[in-house]
Design a protein around this motif. Sequence first.
Motif, PDB file in Angstrom:
ATOM      1  N   LYS A 159     -11.712-100.292  29.449  1.00 29.11           N
ATOM      2  CA  LYS A 159     -12.737-101.330  29.385  1.00 29.11           C
ATOM      3  C   LYS A 159     -12.109-102.622  28.884  1.00 29.11           C
ATOM      4  O   LYS A 159     -11.320-102.597  27.928  1.00 29.11           O
ATOM      5  CB  LYS A 159     -13.881-100.893  28.462  1.00 29.11           C
ATOM      6  N   GLY A 210     -22.877-106.089  23.398  1.00 32.05           N
ATOM      7  CA  GLY A 210     -21.681-105.281  23.154  1.00 32.05           C
ATOM      8  C   GLY A 210     -21.698-103.953  23.914  1.00 32.05           C
ATOM      9  O   GLY A 210     -20.815-103.109  23.729  1.00 32.05           O
ATOM     10  N   ASP A 214     -18.918-101.315  25.965  1.00 30.42           N
ATOM     11  CA  ASP A 214     -18.156-100.218  25.338  1.00 30.42           C
ATOM     12  C   ASP A 214     -18.852 -98.885  25.629  1.00 30.42           C
ATOM     13  O   ASP A 214     -18.209 -97.877  25.918  1.00 30.42           O
ATOM     14  CB  ASP A 214     -18.102-100.383  23.800  1.00 30.42           C
ATOM     15  N   LYS A 259     -18.048-105.583  14.984  1.00 30.50           N
ATOM     16  CA  LYS A 259     -18.449-105.586  16.388  1.00 30.50           C
ATOM     17  C   LYS A 259     -17.320-105.233  17.346  1.00 30.50           C
ATOM     18  O   LYS A 259     -17.521-105.252  18.569  1.00 30.50           O
ATOM     19  CB  LYS A 259     -19.112-106.920  16.742  1.00 30.50           C
TER      20      LYS A 259
HETATM   21 MG    MG Z   1     -17.649-106.068  22.392  1.00 32.32          MG
END
Ligand code: MG
Length: 406
Positions: free
Chosen positions: A7, A151, A154, A209
């Motif tokens: 990723k 976010g 992920d 984060k």
């Molecule tokens: Mg991130």
Amino acid sequence: MALIVQKYGGSSVADALRIKEVAQRIVATKERGNQMVVVVSAMGRTTDQLIDLARQVSPQPHERELDLLLSTGELVSCTLMAMALRELGHNAISLSGAQAGIQTDATYSRARILRVDPKRVRKELDRGYIVIVAGFQGITEEMDITTLGRGGSDTTAVALAIALKADHCQIYTDVEGVYTADPRLVPEARKLDEIGYEEMLELASYGAKVMHSRAVELGQLYNMPILVASSFSQTTGTLIHGGMAMEMRNKVSGIAHDTNVAKITVVGVPDRPGVAAALFEPLARAGISVDTIVQNVSIGENITDITFTVARSDLHRALEVVKPASQSVGARECLTDTTLAKVSIVGTGMQNTPGYAARMFRALYEAGINIRLITTSEIRITCIIDEKLIPKAVQALHKAFELEKV
Ligand code: MG
Ligand code: ADP
Ligand code: ASP
């Protein structure tokens, strides 16, 4: 032949040059004989810009439309990545989250993955293609597009790695791994070679984060080790996994901070059974997570205050349900504060070991920082303080717990 899910985050694919550089890294891994699935985030600050744009049109954008809008950010980066790979002479295909079989519930802006049906991804891998998947998104049973929360790419990557039974899951970002604190706040922060799922989950849930907390949760649930490393260098990174050596567990591992905090105080609630349930049940129904709940002991007239925190980004929705609920229990008023933030120390070694809280409070006191609220878990202590004092607090705690030393 290994199957690798990688990723790349927003800053790793921020412009055309970065996309071409990442394409080269992907090709290098592919040419070592691996099958590749690559999840990408939106380029640079695209998601923020799209949210901003939506708010200019509508202050509280319609949630379905907002999710469909935000999903376009990742479509841009995944199509460009497939083009860059083709330029390098490799067969590559981009897939949206829906095409990649990421099926979610219908809670817009924070949808949960219900299942992953990786049929199409497998078909493309079997043809020898590099598969590029748009992160952060999925599709509901009703064929609406959802996003997984900020976010969330992920989580797409870890979910795909699990569904495909991948040999490796690698998260490439703009730092060299997981550090003892945000390296942007603490220059002396030290990169960890490895960290256990539990500690990483607490760090991520309390603001680090570098990993989406739900990705860590999935990794732990399915025992999928996750490598966090830099897309800008070839350094080894940090392995998040379940088999940590016992000696690694004897101190504080890291410090997290989170400025996405809002405090709500319901003032003058009658101190009788059922009041807390009446306030928190509507919040639960609205899907809002509540943290740090404090109820004062009532003095005299059986009247008390209840204070709790929610994510600042949930404040508006929280007040929509808390205000009527507090009126119905006869509370006097509802106050909010959006100038606070959380700082947490995390470490499995704190379990059953006295002294960590005292050391944390002293370090904050010596830095001249007033603690407003405190919460703990078995492996974490969190203090809520003034947002402005966060850099000072994180630095002071990093020093007090000697985290720069191995
Ligand atoms: Mg991130
Ligand atoms: P990406 O776009 O690659 O997903 P993010 O911005 O979401 O990257 O996460 C990486 C950032 O996380 C880093 O730039 C760093 O500032 C921040 N961060 C916060 N806490 C930590 C930590 N403990 N270790 C590493 N990075 C951290
Ligand atoms: N683009 C999304 C965000 O900015 C998802 C991600 O980067 O993981 O939150």
